[in-house]
Motif scaffolding. Structure first.
Motif, PDB file in Angstrom:
ATOM      1  N   ARG A   1       0.822  -1.211   0.000  1.00  0.00           N
ATOM      2  CA  ARG A   1       0.000   0.000   0.000  1.00  0.00           C
ATOM      3  C   ARG A   1       0.863   1.271   0.000  1.00  0.00           C
ATOM      4  O   ARG A   1       0.540   2.256  -0.657  1.00  0.00           O
ATOM      5  CB  ARG A   1      -0.930  -0.014   1.210  1.00  0.00           C
ATOM      6  CG  ARG A   1      -1.941   1.122   1.226  1.00  0.00           C
ATOM      7  CD  ARG A   1      -3.011   0.893   2.282  1.00  0.00           C
ATOM      8  NE  ARG A   1      -2.440   0.657   3.608  1.00  0.00           N
ATOM      9  CZ  ARG A   1      -2.536  -0.485   4.278  1.00  0.00           C
ATOM     10  NH1 ARG A   1      -3.171  -1.519   3.723  1.00  0.00           N
ATOM     11  NH2 ARG A   1      -2.007  -0.620   5.474  1.00  0.00           N
TER      12      ARG A   1
ATOM     13  N   GLU B   1      -2.465   0.913  -3.871  1.00  0.00           N
ATOM     14  CA  GLU B   1      -3.166   2.192  -3.836  1.00  0.00           C
ATOM     15  C   GLU B   1      -2.374   3.201  -4.658  1.00  0.00           C
ATOM     16  O   GLU B   1      -1.160   3.310  -4.511  1.00  0.00           O
ATOM     17  CB  GLU B   1      -3.316   2.705  -2.397  1.00  0.00           C
ATOM     18  CG  GLU B   1      -4.289   1.905  -1.560  1.00  0.00           C
ATOM     19  CD  GLU B   1      -4.519   2.521  -0.197  1.00  0.00           C
ATOM     20  OE1 GLU B   1      -3.974   3.627   0.052  1.00  0.00           O
ATOM     21  OE2 GLU B   1      -5.229   1.906   0.618  1.00  0.00           O
TER      22      GLU B   1
ATOM     23  N   ARG C   1      -8.599  -6.404  -9.411  1.00  0.00           N
ATOM     24  CA  ARG C   1      -8.837  -4.971  -9.192  1.00  0.00           C
ATOM     25  C   ARG C   1      -8.930  -4.242 -10.522  1.00  0.00           C
ATOM     26  O   ARG C   1      -7.939  -3.667 -10.994  1.00  0.00           O
ATOM     27  CB  ARG C   1      -7.700  -4.389  -8.358  1.00  0.00           C
ATOM     28  CG  ARG C   1      -7.752  -4.673  -6.883  1.00  0.00           C
ATOM     29  CD  ARG C   1      -8.727  -3.758  -6.146  1.00  0.00           C
ATOM     30  NE  ARG C   1      -8.371  -2.363  -6.319  1.00  0.00           N
ATOM     31  CZ  ARG C   1      -7.386  -1.754  -5.653  1.00  0.00           C
ATOM     32  NH1 ARG C   1      -6.662  -2.420  -4.763  1.00  0.00           N
ATOM     33  NH2 ARG C   1      -7.142  -0.479  -5.860  1.00  0.00           N
TER      34      ARG C   1
ATOM     35  N   ALA D   1      -7.401  -0.754 -10.555  1.00  0.00           N
ATOM     36  CA  ALA D   1      -6.024  -0.528 -10.124  1.00  0.00           C
ATOM     37  C   ALA D   1      -5.236   0.232 -11.187  1.00  0.00           C
ATOM     38  O   ALA D   1      -5.309  -0.077 -12.382  1.00  0.00           O
ATOM     39  CB  ALA D   1      -5.345  -1.857  -9.821  1.00  0.00           C
TER      40      ALA D   1
END
Length: 438
Positions: free
Chosen positions: A75, A112, A139, A142
């Protein structure tokens, strides 16, 4: 720059520590709690010269840390390196990508912001495409760029190789990813490290092609060594004679018991499998694999021949177990088939290696592991040099002769001179060199 390194094996740990030494803030992640606990306590899971000091310094400067928690590390990272294992898959020899894909799914769930996901593990052509597909599957939102960045580290010289590389290969067509990777390796600009940008699939293939070519050089000079023995020539002089040609080069022209380790055996098999999938037979690489396997098996026969074929009940002292010096890596080491073949013929095997005995004990049983070279040789019927550790290069030959039951040495690495061994009264067998001393 914040970096997450997924995997603390040989590649991941060395790469993570070196990047931290460049000034990046690196978090190394591994699922093995015992390994992370050891690293936090300053215990290295592998032997690599200088690595313990490098790790300790960067931990102390708070640029390097270790954890089992993947999500927080990913992250916070701008770059996530995948450095998990890709062992040969049972049955077909292809690279087992299950660890890669498992890590990718976890990474995808945790990223993230814009993140560059870098495949550092050695993977077959097209793996980057699948990594990207998996991330999109987990994701779709993403903001990720998937990059190939193969490693070219030699065990025993990995830190020097990382900091003064021949080349840095980066496979990506995306400008943002190029800029990030250029920043990752910016400290190497002072050493003029050549940064080569290619397409992702090209980058993946470069790694396999490089290792297959080097494995071919090793196998070629081993076959020439066999010819030298029959023709009365010296393979070391042949190697020097051809190596002075800068089109050929002198590296990887050292005759011996065949290649081993974590890269050449695995990568040549994986490249063969890739060729089969694309309908392109790689006959040279196929021959290299076959010749190398046969050569390892033949080394035990050399030891047996040195004792005139009478090996049952005799004690054989092996000096060296690791596949090369300055490492504890036993993967596909030539010592393994040598030990097994000698034991199968009834020999008692002793062994000494400066670093690899703990790893060897996980693989080889019924071996008498000794504390030094001289302790290993004491009372043995024959001494066999399997790995060219520096401490074996200058043994007290008079002492060795007194310790052995009979003065017989089989040198699979050609680290001694024929005239020296003759002068000391040894029966001396080496690789690809004219004559036997005395």
């Amino acid at each position: 720059m914040r970096v997450a390194m997924i995997g603390t094996g040989y590649v991941g740990l060395v790469t993570g520590a070196c990047l931290a030494d460049f000034g990046h803030v690196v978090t190394c992640v591994d699922k093995d709690p015992a390994k992370i606990e050891g690293l936090l306590a300053g215990r290295m899971p592998i032997y690599e010269p200088g690595l313990d000091d490098l790790v300790a310094r960067n931990v102390r400067e708070k640029r390097l840390s270790f954890t089992t928690e993947l999500a927080p590390a990913v992250r916070d990272a701008a770059v996530v390196f995948l450095a998990v294992g890709t062992p040969s898959r049972r049955g077909d020899g292809h690279a087992d990508l299950s660890y890669v894909y498992g890590a990718v799914r976890e990474i995808a769930a945790a990223v993230e912001g814009f993140t560059v996901v870098v495949t550092k593990s050695t993977v077959p052509v097209g793996t980057g495409d699948e990594v990207e597909r998996l991330i999109r599957e987990v994701r779709p939102d993403a903001d990720v760029s998937v990059v190939s960045n193969p490693e070219f580290l030699r065990e025993g010289a990995a830190i020097e190789d990382f900091k003064r590389p021949d080349r840095i290969v980066v496979g990506t067509d995306e400008q943002r990813a190029r800029e990030v990777m250029a920043e990752v390796y910016r400290p190497l600009h002072l050493n003029q490290g050549p940064l080569l940008f290619t397409a992702r699939r090209t980058s993946e293939l470069i790694k396999y092609a490089a290792n297959a070519f080097l494995a071919t050089k090793v196998t070629f000079i081993n076959e020439i060594a066999d010819l030298c023995e029959k023709a009365g020539a010296n393979v070391q002089e042949v190697a020097r004679g051809i190596g002075l040609d800068n089109r050929i080069g002198s590296k990887f022209l050292h005759a011996g018991p065949g290649f081993g380790g974590s890269c050449f055996p695995k990568d040549t098999l994986a490249l063969l499998r890739t060729g089969q999938e694309y309908g392109v037979p790689l006959r040279i690489v196929e021959s290299v694999v076959g010749v190398n396997d046969a050569r390892k098996a033949a080394m035990a026969r050399r030891v047996i021949a040195a004792l005139d074929g009478n090996i049952a009940g005799k004690t054989v002292a092996l000096l060296g177990l690791a596949f090369k010096p300055n490492t504890d890596d036993m993967r596909d080491s030539p010592s393994i088939p040598i030990v097994l073949a000698l034991q199968d013929k009834g020999a008692k095997v002793r062994a000494y290696d400066p670093q690899a005995m703990e790893e060897a004990q996980k693989i080889l049983s019924d071996v008498d592991y000794r504390s030094s070279a001289y302790d290993c040789l004491d009372g043995a019927d024959v001494g066999v040099i399997v790995t060219e550790w520096d401490e074996f290069r200058a043994l007290d030959l008079d002492r060795v002769k007194r310790l052995l039951m009979q003065p017989v040495i089989v040198d699979l690495r050609n680290i001694y001179r024929l005239d020296d061994m003759k002068r000391h009264g040894f029966r001396y067998e080496s690789i690809g060199r004219e004559g036997t001393a005395p």
